[in-house]
Scaffold this motif. Sequence first.
Motif, PDB file in Angstrom:
ATOM      1  N   LEU A  42       0.844  -1.186   0.000  1.00  0.00           N
ATOM      2  CA  LEU A  42       0.000   0.000   0.000  1.00  0.00           C
ATOM      3  C   LEU A  42       0.883   1.240   0.000  1.00  0.00           C
ATOM      4  O   LEU A  42       2.085   1.156   0.244  1.00  0.00           O
ATOM      5  N   THR A  43       0.289   2.382  -0.260  1.00  0.00           N
ATOM      6  CA  THR A  43       1.060   3.619  -0.174  1.00  0.00           C
ATOM      7  C   THR A  43       1.027   4.131   1.261  1.00  0.00           C
ATOM      8  O   THR A  43       0.255   3.655   2.102  1.00  0.00           O
ATOM      9  N   VAL A  44       1.835   5.135   1.519  1.00  0.00           N
ATOM     10  CA  VAL A  44       1.933   5.693   2.867  1.00  0.00           C
ATOM     11  C   VAL A  44       0.642   6.376   3.302  1.00  0.00           C
ATOM     12  O   VAL A  44       0.463   6.647   4.493  1.00  0.00           O
ATOM     13  N   ASP A  45      -0.274   6.638   2.376  1.00  0.00           N
ATOM     14  CA  ASP A  45      -1.563   7.219   2.759  1.00  0.00           C
ATOM     15  C   ASP A  45      -2.267   6.315   3.765  1.00  0.00           C
ATOM     16  O   ASP A  45      -2.802   6.784   4.779  1.00  0.00           O
ATOM     17  N   ALA A  46      -2.293   5.027   3.495  1.00  0.00           N
ATOM     18  CA  ALA A  46      -2.939   4.083   4.406  1.00  0.00           C
ATOM     19  C   ALA A  46      -2.178   3.979   5.713  1.00  0.00           C
ATOM     20  O   ALA A  46      -2.771   3.911   6.799  1.00  0.00           O
ATOM     21  N   LEU A  53      -7.946   0.719   9.569  1.00  0.00           N
ATOM     22  CA  LEU A  53      -8.711  -0.005   8.550  1.00  0.00           C
ATOM     23  C   LEU A  53      -7.909  -1.166   7.983  1.00  0.00           C
ATOM     24  O   LEU A  53      -8.468  -2.209   7.634  1.00  0.00           O
ATOM     25  N   VAL A  54      -6.594  -0.992   7.895  1.00  0.00           N
ATOM     26  CA  VAL A  54      -5.725  -2.078   7.448  1.00  0.00           C
ATOM     27  C   VAL A  54      -5.772  -3.215   8.458  1.00  0.00           C
ATOM     28  O   VAL A  54      -5.905  -4.400   8.096  1.00  0.00           O
ATOM     29  N   LYS A  55      -5.675  -2.864   9.731  1.00  0.00           N
ATOM     30  CA  LYS A  55      -5.716  -3.886  10.789  1.00  0.00           C
ATOM     31  C   LYS A  55      -7.054  -4.620  10.800  1.00  0.00           C
ATOM     32  O   LYS A  55      -7.112  -5.828  11.044  1.00  0.00           O
ATOM     33  N   PRO A 338     -18.167  -2.783   2.845  1.00  0.00           N
ATOM     34  CA  PRO A 338     -18.968  -1.782   3.555  1.00  0.00           C
ATOM     35  C   PRO A 338     -18.279  -1.148   4.764  1.00  0.00           C
ATOM     36  O   PRO A 338     -18.293   0.073   4.921  1.00  0.00           O
ATOM     37  N   ALA A 339     -17.654  -1.977   5.600  1.00  0.00           N
ATOM     38  CA  ALA A 339     -16.995  -1.429   6.788  1.00  0.00           C
ATOM     39  C   ALA A 339     -15.808  -0.556   6.403  1.00  0.00           C
ATOM     40  O   ALA A 339     -15.593   0.528   6.966  1.00  0.00           O
TER      41      ALA A 339
END
Length: 426
Positions: A42-46, A53-55, A338-339
């Motif tokens: 992913l990029t550093v934005d995430a 949200l990644v977790k 959705p989440a």
Amino acid sequence: MKRKLAAAICIAGMTVSVAACGDGKDSGADKGSEAGELTVWLTVDAQNNWPDLVKAADAAVAKKHPGVKITHEYYGWPDKNAKLDAVLATDKAPDVVEMGNTEMLGYMVKGAFAPLDASAFDNSSAWLDGLKASVSYEGKTYGVPYYAGGRVGNWRKDLFASAGVKAAPRTYAELTAALDKLQKKEGGKFSAWYQPTRDWYAAMSFVYDAGGSIAVESGGEWKANLSSPESVKGLTEFKNVVDRYMHGDKTKDESDRYIVYGQGKSGMIFGAAWEGATAEAPENDKSGKLKGNLENFVMPGPSGKNLPVFLGGSDLAVPVKSDARALATEWINAFTGPAGQKGLMAKGNLPNNKTDLATLKNDAATAVPATAAESNWFVPMAPGWGQVEKAQILQTMLQSIGTGKKTVQEAAKEADAAIDKVINTK
């Protein structure tokens, strides 16, 4: 967000070949369903803005696949593709990669990404049209829209109020009337609308509003369409805007628009939704008058409808060399479902689908960008589009028009000829 969502396709520097990546014919639907490891780029934005949200996506996959190991690597936008190109030429490909949506096409053409079953992803039937186009090539889906960023008008309420205009324009006639009043009041050295001439995202919005397009497809072949009557009508109106309201350098692009806006010598801009807020930041607001005086509004178009906007954003794709395609599909769905969309919207992003976008229209804080994004366009998904961007054909055409070097018709015909030479080249 500050990063320029519509990043130029880096196809010219891409070292990946079809032979290196595979032919893309194997959907790989079951490949890697029992994989024990998953690598996500992913990029550093995430990493910086929504690590939670990644977790959450990791947790959802781990719950279904106990013991799975999920590894994340984060990259900055300037160096991401060079590293991806290098690894795709090896057997160490990641399983999920984030791409700017204008970057997708070059990789799809080269066969770098695995085809995906769109029905496996929540809300795929409602993906925003521009985002759906960015992950589609020759009838197949090669990615999943992640989030979007649109374009809006932004104006100086204080300046327009001083010229007798109290409310943001709702029609194009109201917009031009307001601009005329401000331009007359401030004089010829002031830009009532600071509209960089080489900003092809804005110019093409006028083209699509008039019923034109950059190029059209027929029988599997693409042909440039800028010299069509409809496209010429849109380009002519764009020229009118530049001639009447833009009194700055007619050879500039949009890259520093928010900085110029912050200098206090213009009344409005049409750009990415973040540009107004960035212009009024202390380090950019050289006039000291922007804070509290800027307002976003939905850009009305000459057609009587909202001006269609280019949708920038990110997509997620699965490299064809991934050994965990099924697991990658599950992770992407968990992240963009959705989440995930609810979480991304809470962070100030536009969602990837019309259903969630509609909910943002009910909130005053998000109604403008959400409404603006409903009418959108995307670049031609032609195999040679990367070469069109690399050659800056549209920017050259617009500069010729804006500076008066060529008429609209002459510049459009010249651009069409240049586009036709490369647009069908793989």
